[in-house]
Design a protein around this motif. Structure first.
Motif, PDB file in Angstrom:
ATOM      1  N   ILE A   5     -41.053 -78.656  46.015  1.00 58.15           N
ATOM      2  CA  ILE A   5     -41.598 -79.099  44.735  1.00 58.15           C
ATOM      3  C   ILE A   5     -42.676 -78.117  44.305  1.00 58.15           C
ATOM      4  CG2 ILE A   5     -42.837 -80.939  43.547  1.00 58.15           C
ATOM      5  CD1 ILE A   5     -41.509 -82.919  45.421  1.00 58.15           C
ATOM      6  N   THR A   6     -42.467 -77.460  43.153  1.00 57.81           N
ATOM      7  CA  THR A   6     -43.389 -76.431  42.687  1.00 57.81           C
ATOM      8  C   THR A   6     -44.324 -76.936  41.604  1.00 57.81           C
ATOM      9  OG1 THR A   6     -41.712 -75.678  41.087  1.00 57.81           O
ATOM     10  CG2 THR A   6     -41.774 -74.582  43.218  1.00 57.81           C
ATOM     11  N   LEU A   7     -44.015 -78.097  40.986  1.00 51.59           N
ATOM     12  CA  LEU A   7     -44.868 -78.627  39.930  1.00 51.59           C
ATOM     13  C   LEU A   7     -46.225 -79.011  40.502  1.00 51.59           C
ATOM     14  CD1 LEU A   7     -44.964 -79.429  36.934  1.00 51.59           C
ATOM     15  CD2 LEU A   7     -44.263 -81.724  37.603  1.00 51.59           C
ATOM     16  N   GLY A   8     -47.301 -78.483  39.898  1.00 55.06           N
ATOM     17  CA  GLY A   8     -48.644 -78.783  40.373  1.00 55.06           C
ATOM     18  C   GLY A   8     -49.194 -77.740  41.330  1.00 55.06           C
ATOM     19  N   GLN A   9     -48.351 -76.805  41.788  1.00 53.66           N
ATOM     20  CA  GLN A   9     -48.819 -75.755  42.695  1.00 53.66           C
ATOM     21  C   GLN A   9     -49.271 -74.539  41.898  1.00 53.66           C
ATOM     22  OE1 GLN A   9     -46.366 -74.780  46.062  1.00 53.66           O
ATOM     23  NE2 GLN A   9     -45.431 -76.795  46.121  1.00 53.66           N
ATOM     24  N   TYR A  10     -50.145 -73.748  42.513  1.00 53.18           N
ATOM     25  CA  TYR A  10     -50.628 -72.504  41.904  1.00 53.18           C
ATOM     26  C   TYR A  10     -50.206 -71.336  42.771  1.00 53.18           C
ATOM     27  CZ  TYR A  10     -53.794 -68.849  40.286  1.00 53.18           C
ATOM     28  OH  TYR A  10     -54.304 -67.658  39.817  1.00 53.18           O
ATOM     29  N   TYR A  11     -49.591 -70.318  42.133  1.00 52.03           N
ATOM     30  CA  TYR A  11     -49.119 -69.136  42.850  1.00 52.03           C
ATOM     31  C   TYR A  11     -50.111 -68.005  42.595  1.00 52.03           C
ATOM     32  CZ  TYR A  11     -45.844 -65.693  44.729  1.00 52.03           C
ATOM     33  OH  TYR A  11     -45.248 -64.717  45.493  1.00 52.03           O
ATOM     34  N   ILE A  16     -49.855 -60.690  33.645  1.00 49.72           N
ATOM     35  CA  ILE A  16     -50.302 -60.918  32.265  1.00 49.72           C
ATOM     36  C   ILE A  16     -50.460 -62.402  32.002  1.00 49.72           C
ATOM     37  CG2 ILE A  16     -49.668 -60.632  29.837  1.00 49.72           C
ATOM     38  CD1 ILE A  16     -48.175 -58.115  30.605  1.00 49.72           C
ATOM     39  N   LEU A  17     -49.531 -63.197  32.505  1.00 51.84           N
ATOM     40  CA  LEU A  17     -49.587 -64.639  32.283  1.00 51.84           C
ATOM     41  C   LEU A  17     -50.790 -65.264  32.994  1.00 51.84           C
ATOM     42  CD1 LEU A  17     -47.100 -65.100  30.578  1.00 51.84           C
ATOM     43  CD2 LEU A  17     -46.264 -66.699  32.294  1.00 51.84           C
ATOM     44  N   HIS A  18     -51.103 -64.790  34.189  1.00 51.16           N
ATOM     45  CA  HIS A  18     -52.258 -65.322  34.920  1.00 51.16           C
ATOM     46  C   HIS A  18     -53.562 -65.016  34.185  1.00 51.16           C
ATOM     47  CE1 HIS A  18     -49.374 -65.768  38.195  1.00 51.16           C
ATOM     48  NE2 HIS A  18     -50.270 -66.460  38.863  1.00 51.16           N
ATOM     49  N   ARG A  19     -53.614 -63.878  33.482  1.00 48.06           N
ATOM     50  CA  ARG A  19     -54.848 -63.479  32.809  1.00 48.06           C
ATOM     51  C   ARG A  19     -54.999 -64.106  31.426  1.00 48.06           C
ATOM     52  NH1 ARG A  19     -53.312 -58.434  35.124  1.00 48.06           N
ATOM     53  NH2 ARG A  19     -52.471 -57.759  33.108  1.00 48.06           N
ATOM     54  N   LEU A  20     -53.962 -64.742  30.917  1.00 50.10           N
ATOM     55  CA  LEU A  20     -54.058 -65.380  29.607  1.00 50.10           C
ATOM     56  C   LEU A  20     -55.017 -66.555  29.638  1.00 50.10           C
ATOM     57  CD1 LEU A  20     -50.384 -65.519  28.214  1.00 50.10           C
ATOM     58  CD2 LEU A  20     -52.284 -64.146  27.341  1.00 50.10           C
ATOM     59  N   ASP A  21     -55.574 -66.857  28.472  1.00 49.31           N
ATOM     60  CA  ASP A  21     -56.432 -68.027  28.340  1.00 49.31           C
ATOM     61  C   ASP A  21     -55.611 -69.278  28.645  1.00 49.31           C
ATOM     62  OD1 ASP A  21     -57.760 -70.329  26.817  1.00 49.31           O
ATOM     63  OD2 ASP A  21     -59.236 -68.732  26.568  1.00 49.31           O
ATOM     64  N   VAL A  24     -53.927 -71.087  25.798  1.00 53.55           N
ATOM     65  CA  VAL A  24     -52.693 -70.477  25.287  1.00 53.55           C
ATOM     66  C   VAL A  24     -51.494 -70.964  26.087  1.00 53.55           C
ATOM     67  CG1 VAL A  24     -51.488 -68.300  24.862  1.00 53.55           C
ATOM     68  CG2 VAL A  24     -53.957 -68.447  24.499  1.00 53.55           C
ATOM     69  N   LYS A  25     -51.652 -71.011  27.413  1.00 52.19           N
ATOM     70  CA  LYS A  25     -50.532 -71.443  28.263  1.00 52.19           C
ATOM     71  C   LYS A  25     -50.224 -72.921  28.073  1.00 52.19           C
ATOM     72  CE  LYS A  25     -52.632 -69.309  31.743  1.00 52.19           C
ATOM     73  NZ  LYS A  25     -52.966 -68.819  33.097  1.00 52.19           N
ATOM     74  N   LEU A  26     -51.246 -73.732  27.866  1.00 52.35           N
ATOM     75  CA  LEU A  26     -51.019 -75.158  27.641  1.00 52.35           C
ATOM     76  C   LEU A  26     -50.326 -75.398  26.307  1.00 52.35           C
ATOM     77  CD1 LEU A  26     -51.452 -77.978  28.791  1.00 52.35           C
ATOM     78  CD2 LEU A  26     -53.684 -78.021  27.669  1.00 52.35           C
ATOM     79  N   VAL A  27     -50.810 -74.749  25.259  1.00 50.63           N
ATOM     80  CA  VAL A  27     -50.168 -74.859  23.947  1.00 50.63           C
ATOM     81  C   VAL A  27     -48.759 -74.279  23.993  1.00 50.63           C
ATOM     82  CG1 VAL A  27     -50.254 -74.067  21.540  1.00 50.63           C
ATOM     83  CG2 VAL A  27     -52.343 -74.853  22.668  1.00 50.63           C
ATOM     84  N   GLY A  28     -48.606 -73.162  24.713  1.00 51.48           N
ATOM     85  CA  GLY A  28     -47.290 -72.544  24.827  1.00 51.48           C
ATOM     86  C   GLY A  28     -46.284 -73.452  25.505  1.00 51.48           C
ATOM     87  N   THR A  29     -46.716 -74.178  26.538  1.00 48.26           N
ATOM     88  CA  THR A  29     -45.817 -75.121  27.212  1.00 48.26           C
ATOM     89  C   THR A  29     -45.404 -76.248  26.283  1.00 48.26           C
ATOM     90  OG1 THR A  29     -46.891 -74.623  29.323  1.00 48.26           O
ATOM     91  CG2 THR A  29     -45.570 -76.625  29.219  1.00 48.26           C
ATOM     92  N   LEU A  30     -46.359 -76.771  25.507  1.00 51.95           N
ATOM     93  CA  LEU A  30     -46.044 -77.838  24.546  1.00 51.95           C
ATOM     94  C   LEU A  30     -45.071 -77.342  23.472  1.00 51.95           C
ATOM     95  CD1 LEU A  30     -49.593 -79.439  24.097  1.00 51.95           C
ATOM     96  CD2 LEU A  30     -47.670 -80.331  25.409  1.00 51.95           C
ATOM     97  N   VAL A  31     -45.308 -76.124  22.978  1.00 58.47           N
ATOM     98  CA  VAL A  31     -44.407 -75.548  21.973  1.00 58.47           C
ATOM     99  C   VAL A  31     -43.013 -75.342  22.555  1.00 58.47           C
ATOM    100  CG1 VAL A  31     -43.938 -73.473  20.597  1.00 58.47           C
ATOM    101  CG2 VAL A  31     -46.232 -74.446  20.642  1.00 58.47           C
ATOM    102  N   THR A 130     -51.714 -71.196  36.400  1.00 55.34           N
ATOM    103  CA  THR A 130     -52.995 -71.735  35.931  1.00 55.34           C
ATOM    104  C   THR A 130     -53.611 -72.592  37.026  1.00 55.34           C
ATOM    105  OG1 THR A 130     -51.984 -71.903  33.726  1.00 55.34           O
ATOM    106  CG2 THR A 130     -54.151 -72.904  34.020  1.00 55.34           C
ATOM    107  N   THR A 131     -54.855 -72.303  37.386  1.00 55.31           N
ATOM    108  CA  THR A 131     -55.537 -73.107  38.399  1.00 55.31           C
ATOM    109  C   THR A 131     -55.917 -74.465  37.810  1.00 55.31           C
ATOM    110  OG1 THR A 131     -57.719 -72.270  37.795  1.00 55.31           O
ATOM    111  CG2 THR A 131     -56.478 -71.020  39.452  1.00 55.31           C
TER     112      THR A 131
END
Length: 271
Positions: A5-11, A16-21, A24-31, A130-131
């Motif tokens: 199960i990978t949901l909830g884990q942090y890699y 580039i994705l790790h350095r994004l705000d 942005v990632k939260l809004v991007g997931t909703l979109v 995202t942590t």
């Protein structure tokens, strides 16, 4: 099984994705989730899949590690597809005893399988890059206007963050308890439904006790550090939009417009 199960884990890695705000990632997931429900053609799902795999490539997270998380919802996915396959009315193409398979049901079940798979992988990608602390700050920042209506924004964000953080912890705890009970003679592999339900008792009882103990320890630790909510608290690392974040928002807008066009182009054929 629970390690898959990978949901909830942090890699932990650099990308580039790790350095994004995190906003942005939260809004991007909703979109992205909205786009999965906007499109309803195989071309649309192909575009969504291509966008998702491009994000996975940019995240530097191994594809196998992300896909491994699908094992946890495989049974749910098969049940959902089966219901749509046999219960959707339309042109009959095959029959299994009293169960009828229709052309419309076959197409709809395949689409549903694509949609659920992409939804789970897309959601997992957000938590993998995202942590929990970043996610808490992002939720609190995005919900900040709700404070005018006396909504406890900080508390809501904290609860969601703790819940996400506890997912991998509880899965690991469950795995340890299962191994310990198997060593004591417990049978979790029995095909008899009644025996299988009884075997869950020695698993669920210690799991609930462990969860309550961890929750109590967390509450005591927060009280010992004089935690009293978000009122008057400052951020050690305040969220500030950078150029790459604005570029990511533009990319999300372009992706949403493409999905909307794919939906509208199909409308004349449905009328």
């Amino acid at each position: 099984m629970f390690k898959d199960i990978t949901l909830g884990q942090y890699y932990q890695t650099d990308s580039i994705l790790h350095r994004l705000d995190p906003r942005v990632k939260l809004v991007g997931t909703l979109v992205y989730i909205i786009c999965l429900f906007v499109v309803d053609t195989f071309v649309g799902y192909f575009v969504c899949a291509a966008f998702l795999f491009a994000m996975i490539f940019l995240s530097n997270v191994p594809l196998g590690f992300i896909v491994r998380g699908m094992k946890g919802i495989l049974i749910l996915l098969l049940i959902t597809m089966s219901f749509n396959l046999f219960l959707t009315p339309g042109e009959e193409i095959a029959r299994l005893a009293f169960l009828k398979i229709t052309r419309e049901g076959l197409v709809f079940s395949i689409k549903m399988g694509f949609r659920l798979s992409l939804l789970v992988i897309g959601s997992s990608l957000m938590t993998l890059t995202t942590t929990p602390n970043q996610l808490t700050d992002a939720i609190e920042s995005l919900l900040n206007p709700m404070k005018r209506f006396r909504v406890p924004v900080h508390e809501i964000a904290m609860m969601m963050s703790i819940a996400l953080r506890f997912i991998p912890i509880l899965m690991e705890e469950t795995d340890k308890i299962m191994k310990a009970q198997i060593a004591r003679g417990a049978d979790f592999e029995s095909r008899n439904l009644i025996k299988k339900m009884k075997s869950l008792v020695p698993l669920l009882v210690p799991l609930f006790i462990s969860a309550f103990r961890r929750a109590n320890d967390l509450a005591m630790a927060m009280e010992a550090r004089c935690y009293h909510g978000g009122e008057g608290r400052t951020k050690m690392k305040p969220l500030i939009y950078k150029g790459r974040d604005r570029a990511a928002y533009f990319l999300l807008l372009a992706f949403f417009v493409v999905c909307l066009i794919l939906r509208l182009v199909r409308l004349p054929f449905l009328s």
